[in-house]
Write a protein that holds these residues in place. Sequence first.
Motif, short mmCIF file in Angstrom:
data_model
loop_
_atom_site.label_atom_id
_atom_site.label_comp_id
_atom_site.label_asym_id
_atom_site.label_seq_id
_atom_site.Cartn_x
_atom_site.Cartn_y
_atom_site.Cartn_z
N GLY A 44 0.87 -1.19 0.10
CA GLY A 44 -0.01 0.07 0.08
C GLY A 44 1.05 1.20 -0.03
O GLY A 44 1.95 1.26 -0.30
N ILE A 45 0.21 2.25 0.00
CA ILE A 45 0.96 3.68 -0.02
C ILE A 45 1.95 3.63 1.10
O ILE A 45 3.10 4.28 1.14
CB ILE A 45 -0.25 4.70 0.18
N ASP A 46 1.69 3.18 2.42
CA ASP A 46 2.50 3.24 3.61
C ASP A 46 4.11 2.74 3.23
O ASP A 46 4.80 3.37 3.52
CB ASP A 46 2.19 2.40 4.65
N PHE A 47 3.94 1.74 2.25
CA PHE A 47 5.27 0.96 1.85
C PHE A 47 5.61 1.47 0.64
O PHE A 47 6.86 1.23 0.29
CB PHE A 47 5.14 -0.36 2.06
N ARG A 48 4.82 1.99 -0.23
CA ARG A 48 5.26 2.19 -1.68
C ARG A 48 5.55 3.59 -1.78
O ARG A 48 6.29 4.01 -2.95
CB ARG A 48 4.24 1.80 -2.54
N GLY A 49 5.24 4.66 -0.87
CA GLY A 49 5.39 6.13 -1.00
C GLY A 49 4.08 6.71 -1.60
O GLY A 49 3.48 5.97 -2.46
N GLY A 50 3.77 7.99 -1.52
CA GLY A 50 2.76 8.42 -2.10
C GLY A 50 2.59 9.83 -1.45
O GLY A 50 3.45 10.47 -0.79
N THR A 51 1.31 10.34 -1.71
CA THR A 51 1.04 11.58 -1.33
C THR A 51 -0.44 11.57 -0.58
O THR A 51 -1.20 10.94 -0.94
CB THR A 51 0.96 12.73 -2.38
N THR A 52 -0.57 12.48 0.53
CA THR A 52 -1.59 12.54 1.49
C THR A 52 -2.44 13.82 1.19
O THR A 52 -1.49 14.85 1.58
CB THR A 52 -1.55 12.07 2.88
N ILE A 53 -3.50 14.14 0.98
CA ILE A 53 -4.26 15.12 0.72
C ILE A 53 -5.40 15.40 1.98
O ILE A 53 -6.16 14.45 1.90
CB ILE A 53 -4.98 15.39 -0.78
N ARG A 54 -5.43 16.25 2.72
CA ARG A 54 -6.33 16.38 3.41
C ARG A 54 -7.33 17.41 3.25
O ARG A 54 -6.96 18.56 2.71
CB ARG A 54 -5.52 17.07 5.00
N GLN A 92 -18.06 20.40 10.22
CA GLN A 92 -16.69 20.25 9.60
C GLN A 92 -16.40 18.91 9.51
O GLN A 92 -16.51 18.07 10.21
CB GLN A 92 -15.61 20.94 10.90
N HIS A 93 -16.18 18.60 8.20
CA HIS A 93 -16.12 17.23 7.83
C HIS A 93 -14.68 17.20 7.02
O HIS A 93 -14.44 17.63 6.20
CB HIS A 93 -17.35 16.77 6.72
N VAL A 94 -13.92 16.16 7.74
CA VAL A 94 -12.33 16.07 7.17
C VAL A 94 -12.19 14.84 6.71
O VAL A 94 -12.86 13.71 7.16
CB VAL A 94 -11.57 16.41 8.52
N ALA A 95 -11.54 14.70 5.62
CA ALA A 95 -11.21 13.39 5.10
C ALA A 95 -9.67 13.30 4.53
O ALA A 95 -8.89 14.49 4.31
CB ALA A 95 -11.90 13.06 3.82
N MET A 96 -9.12 12.26 4.70
CA MET A 96 -7.86 11.92 3.98
C MET A 96 -7.93 11.37 2.90
O MET A 96 -8.21 10.05 2.71
CB MET A 96 -6.91 11.31 5.17
N VAL A 97 -7.06 11.76 1.83
CA VAL A 97 -6.87 11.16 0.44
C VAL A 97 -5.67 10.62 0.28
O VAL A 97 -4.68 11.52 -0.14
CB VAL A 97 -7.49 12.01 -0.86
N ARG A 98 -5.27 9.41 0.12
CA ARG A 98 -3.92 9.02 -0.19
C ARG A 98 -3.65 8.54 -1.37
O ARG A 98 -4.34 7.65 -2.04
CB ARG A 98 -3.58 7.78 0.89
#
Length: 322
Positions: A44-54, A92-98
């Motif tokens: 997954g992104i944790d091990f492969r690397g990537g970007t997180t958008i809040r 206030q609705h917050v999401a994390m897009v990885r």
Amino acid sequence: MRLRLVRQDTKFDFFSRWKIWLGISAVMVVVAFASFLQQGLNYGIDFRGGTTIRTQAETPIDIGAYRAAMQTLDLGDITISEVFDPSFDENQHVAMVRIQAQDDQEAVTVEVIEAVEAALTEVAPNIQFVSVESVGPKVSGELIQTAAIAVLLAIGAVLIYIWLRFEWQFAVGAVAALVHDVILTIGIFSELQIKFDLAIIAALLTIVGYSLNDTVVVFDRVRENLIKYKKRDLREVLNISINETLSRTFMTSATTLLALIALFVLGGDVIRGFVFAMIWGVIVGTYSSIFVASAILLWLGVKRDWTKPTDTTGNQFANVDA
């Protein structure tokens, strides 16, 4: 009249074909290891690397709509999760897009981030993009190494603990069962190419603890019965011990599986991989406690001249009715 899921006086012979069970386990371990070498894991992104958008919006978050809007961008592995916090306002609705790293780049390009923002804005016009964070390949590699060390240290600690509490034969059987469970869990993720991330590492460590607890309950009763039945051979003592703890084992595994299956069906995509690993771990952990750990103990043998008192041996939960 109490309901029993398992009879109290069971007399199953678990070791009539113990060599066959060990052979089956060895074959499954080889297949899992070969699958890992052949096609590896779907990191997954944790091990492969990537970007997180809040993101933050005034309207409730529809994860399905977010995901559908981003499918046309062809960005590979995308994880969307809603963030809950008691300090948030009502609107206030917050999401994390990885988003996984693209073509081994250090981070997702500015153009890709702009395309993602445009796609999500069509779904939620009032959406705000609070922060953008990237995890590069170097950090991901360090996470893989750290995760592997954590699992190995946990298994090593188990080896020392069992060795000190029982005898070295018990320790070898317990650690063999733990290694068996971990390898088969990694193998099933490799075979099915299910996403493998840090949550699965947490599941592996939980499986190690669950399997160890099951094995120690059986081994406690084995040690007690070795003192109680000094003239009976080891195979008979092992059968007696497993039958005496069978009710507890069945009840623990069944109730745990009921909760995990409910989470797997109703919990959503965010925790489904973790729950699947736990379900598989409970099944193979229960199996290995009997057909791996105890079978290896039968194979290695154990001394019978213990002088420890019997009033503190055994486990107070071993005879819980199921």
